[in-house]
Design a protein around this motif. Structure first.
Motif, short mmCIF file in Angstrom:
data_model
loop_
_atom_site.label_atom_id
_atom_site.label_comp_id
_atom_site.label_asym_id
_atom_site.label_seq_id
_atom_site.Cartn_x
_atom_site.Cartn_y
_atom_site.Cartn_z
N LEU A 125 23.05 -13.78 54.65
CA LEU A 125 23.57 -14.17 53.36
C LEU A 125 24.85 -14.99 53.53
CD1 LEU A 125 23.42 -13.98 50.29
CD2 LEU A 125 24.70 -11.86 50.43
N THR A 126 25.69 -14.58 54.46
CA THR A 126 26.93 -15.31 54.71
C THR A 126 26.62 -16.71 55.25
OG1 THR A 126 28.06 -13.25 55.18
CG2 THR A 126 29.13 -15.25 55.94
N ALA A 127 25.69 -16.80 56.19
CA ALA A 127 25.33 -18.11 56.74
C ALA A 127 24.77 -19.01 55.64
CB ALA A 127 24.32 -17.93 57.86
N TYR A 128 23.93 -18.45 54.78
CA TYR A 128 23.37 -19.22 53.67
C TYR A 128 24.47 -19.70 52.74
CZ TYR A 128 20.97 -20.23 49.30
OH TYR A 128 20.54 -20.83 48.16
N THR A 129 25.44 -18.84 52.46
CA THR A 129 26.54 -19.21 51.57
C THR A 129 27.38 -20.33 52.16
OG1 THR A 129 26.60 -16.94 50.75
CG2 THR A 129 28.52 -18.30 50.29
N TRP A 130 27.67 -20.23 53.46
CA TRP A 130 28.45 -21.29 54.12
C TRP A 130 27.70 -22.62 54.08
CZ3 TRP A 130 33.39 -21.45 55.65
CH2 TRP A 130 34.06 -20.24 55.79
N LYS A 131 26.40 -22.60 54.37
CA LYS A 131 25.60 -23.83 54.35
C LYS A 131 25.53 -24.42 52.95
CE LYS A 131 22.73 -22.60 58.28
NZ LYS A 131 21.39 -22.20 58.72
#
Length: 71
Positions: free
Chosen positions: A30-36
């Motif tokens: 979820l964090t990686a998706y948010t950053w992207k």
């Protein structure tokens, strides 16, 4: 009614730490998706760059003020 004693409840089938690991992996995705997603948005990218420049400027200020770097 007869209960099958060979079947175990969900808590007994799962190992104790696996649910925490699964949750951590999900949060990381979820964090990686948010950053992207933030990086893809022009305003979000501007905010990220501004925040990181501010943090770097503050770190340089502290380093100069404390005498770690002399100009």
């Amino acid at each position: 009614m007869t209960e099958n004693k060979n079947t175990q409840s969900d808590d007994q089938q799962n190992w104790p730490g696996l649910s925490e690991i699964d949750k951590a992996l999900a949060e990381n995705r979820l964090t990686a998706y948010t950053w992207k997603k933030t990086w893809a948005d022009p305003w979000g990218r501007l905010k990220l760059v501004t925040i990181f420049i501010g943090l770097i400027a503050f770190a340089i200020f502290v380093a100069i003020y404390d005498g770690w770097i002399s100009i």
